[in-house]
Design a protein around this motif. Structure first.
Motif, PDB file in Angstrom:
ATOM      1  N   PHE A  57       0.822  -1.212   0.000  1.00 54.01           N
ATOM      2  CA  PHE A  57       0.000   0.000   0.000  1.00 54.01           C
ATOM      3  C   PHE A  57       0.853   1.257   0.000  1.00 54.01           C
ATOM      4  O   PHE A  57       1.821   1.332   0.744  1.00 54.01           O
ATOM      5  CB  PHE A  57      -0.906   0.008   1.238  1.00 54.01           C
ATOM      6  CG  PHE A  57      -1.794   1.210   1.298  1.00 54.01           C
ATOM      7  CD1 PHE A  57      -2.984   1.239   0.600  1.00 54.01           C
ATOM      8  CD2 PHE A  57      -1.428   2.319   2.040  1.00 54.01           C
ATOM      9  CE1 PHE A  57      -3.803   2.346   0.641  1.00 54.01           C
ATOM     10  CE2 PHE A  57      -2.242   3.436   2.085  1.00 54.01           C
ATOM     11  CZ  PHE A  57      -3.427   3.445   1.390  1.00 54.01           C
ATOM     12  N   PRO A  58       0.519   2.275  -0.758  1.00 51.62           N
ATOM     13  CA  PRO A  58      -0.447   2.266  -1.849  1.00 51.62           C
ATOM     14  C   PRO A  58       0.224   1.805  -3.132  1.00 51.62           C
ATOM     15  O   PRO A  58       1.216   2.368  -3.550  1.00 51.62           O
ATOM     16  CB  PRO A  58      -0.877   3.723  -1.954  1.00 51.62           C
ATOM     17  CG  PRO A  58       0.327   4.504  -1.525  1.00 51.62           C
ATOM     18  CD  PRO A  58       1.035   3.628  -0.505  1.00 51.62           C
ATOM     19  N   SER A  59      -0.308   0.813  -3.740  1.00 58.46           N
ATOM     20  CA  SER A  59       0.333   0.232  -4.929  1.00 58.46           C
ATOM     21  C   SER A  59       0.056   1.018  -6.207  1.00 58.46           C
ATOM     22  O   SER A  59       0.630   0.735  -7.245  1.00 58.46           O
ATOM     23  CB  SER A  59      -0.127  -1.218  -5.106  1.00 58.46           C
ATOM     24  OG  SER A  59      -1.528  -1.271  -5.264  1.00 58.46           O
ATOM     25  N   THR A  60      -0.810   2.034  -6.119  1.00 56.90           N
ATOM     26  CA  THR A  60      -1.170   2.803  -7.315  1.00 56.90           C
ATOM     27  C   THR A  60      -0.327   4.058  -7.497  1.00 56.90           C
ATOM     28  O   THR A  60      -0.501   4.781  -8.471  1.00 56.90           O
ATOM     29  CB  THR A  60      -2.651   3.205  -7.260  1.00 56.90           C
ATOM     30  OG1 THR A  60      -2.870   3.963  -6.063  1.00 56.90           O
ATOM     31  CG2 THR A  60      -3.546   1.977  -7.264  1.00 56.90           C
ATOM     32  N   SER A  61       0.569   4.350  -6.563  1.00 57.23           N
ATOM     33  CA  SER A  61       1.417   5.538  -6.697  1.00 57.23           C
ATOM     34  C   SER A  61       2.758   5.279  -6.034  1.00 57.23           C
ATOM     35  O   SER A  61       2.932   4.316  -5.305  1.00 57.23           O
ATOM     36  CB  SER A  61       0.746   6.757  -6.073  1.00 57.23           C
ATOM     37  OG  SER A  61       0.603   6.573  -4.674  1.00 57.23           O
ATOM     38  N   GLY A  62       3.717   6.144  -6.318  1.00 55.95           N
ATOM     39  CA  GLY A  62       5.027   6.044  -5.707  1.00 55.95           C
ATOM     40  C   GLY A  62       6.131   5.583  -6.623  1.00 55.95           C
ATOM     41  O   GLY A  62       7.270   5.401  -6.208  1.00 55.95           O
ATOM     42  N   SER A  63       5.839   5.434  -7.894  1.00 53.50           N
ATOM     43  CA  SER A  63       6.835   4.994  -8.867  1.00 53.50           C
ATOM     44  C   SER A  63       7.851   6.107  -9.144  1.00 53.50           C
ATOM     45  O   SER A  63       7.513   7.296  -9.103  1.00 53.50           O
ATOM     46  CB  SER A  63       6.129   4.609 -10.174  1.00 53.50           C
ATOM     47  OG  SER A  63       7.059   4.491 -11.229  1.00 53.50           O
ATOM     48  N   ILE A  64       9.067   5.715  -9.479  1.00 61.49           N
ATOM     49  CA  ILE A  64      10.082   6.704  -9.839  1.00 61.49           C
ATOM     50  C   ILE A  64       9.731   7.413 -11.144  1.00 61.49           C
ATOM     51  O   ILE A  64      10.256   8.483 -11.435  1.00 61.49           O
ATOM     52  CB  ILE A  64      11.497   6.087  -9.928  1.00 61.49           C
ATOM     53  CG1 ILE A  64      11.543   4.982 -10.968  1.00 61.49           C
ATOM     54  CG2 ILE A  64      11.953   5.594  -8.582  1.00 61.49           C
ATOM     55  CD1 ILE A  64      12.930   4.440 -11.240  1.00 61.49           C
ATOM     56  N   ARG A  65       8.816   6.842 -11.928  1.00 61.24           N
ATOM     57  CA  ARG A  65       8.402   7.451 -13.195  1.00 61.24           C
ATOM     58  C   ARG A  65       7.468   8.649 -12.986  1.00 61.24           C
ATOM     59  O   ARG A  65       7.231   9.410 -13.919  1.00 61.24           O
ATOM     60  CB  ARG A  65       7.731   6.413 -14.081  1.00 61.24           C
ATOM     61  CG  ARG A  65       8.681   5.326 -14.570  1.00 61.24           C
ATOM     62  CD  ARG A  65       8.007   4.341 -15.501  1.00 61.24           C
ATOM     63  NE  ARG A  65       6.848   3.688 -14.914  1.00 61.24           N
ATOM     64  CZ  ARG A  65       6.885   2.600 -14.153  1.00 61.24           C
ATOM     65  NH1 ARG A  65       8.044   2.035 -13.885  1.00 61.24           N
ATOM     66  NH2 ARG A  65       5.781   2.059 -13.675  1.00 61.24           N
TER      67      ARG A  65
END
Length: 133
Positions: A59-67
């Motif tokens: 959690f949260p798997s829908t945000s937090g990417s380096i992109r």
């Protein structure tokens, strides 16, 4: 987003925007600061920087990417920096990653205000974190 009922950090930063043109928000927490990122994703006055665990199913798997660098076609592009941490991150690993990420940041961005959020949910035994390697 997340566990925030009233996102007090967002309210504080919005208040600071009345007086400062460059605000650095740093979030050191096992979970990504999805609500704060969403609030300032399209603005160039707040640089949002998050150190967090990022992997499928966490959690949260829908945000937090380096992109995720900021909203395209807005002044927010380049004003979002996600620093995913490995599941087995030690204190030494974190210190090294933190120092590398900050190298040159203050000189390049020159923030007029810094807002720091320190989460304690990365502590050993926290049930929301799960087992570490």
């Amino acid at each position: 987003g997340g566990f925030c009922f009233v996102n007090d950090i967002v309210l504080a930063i919005q208040y600071l925007q009345k007086y400062h043109q460059r605000i650095l928000y740093m979030d050191l927490d096992i979970h990504h600061c999805d609500g704060v990122q969403r609030a300032f994703y399209d603005t160039g006055t707040v640089l949002t920087m998050s150190f967090h665990r990022h992997e499928p199913g966490f959690f949260p798997s829908t945000s937090g990417s380096i992109r995720e660098k900021g909203q395209h076609d807005t002044s927010g592009v380049g004003h979002n920096l996600n620093v995913p941490l490995p599941k087995s991150c030690t204190d030494r690993d974190f210190a090294s990653i933190f120092q590398e990420a900050l190298t040159g940041l203050f000189d390049a961005y020159d923030p007029q205000a810094v807002v720091l959020c320190l989460g304690a949910d990365g502590l050993q035994g926290d049930p929301l974190v799960g087992e570490r390697d």
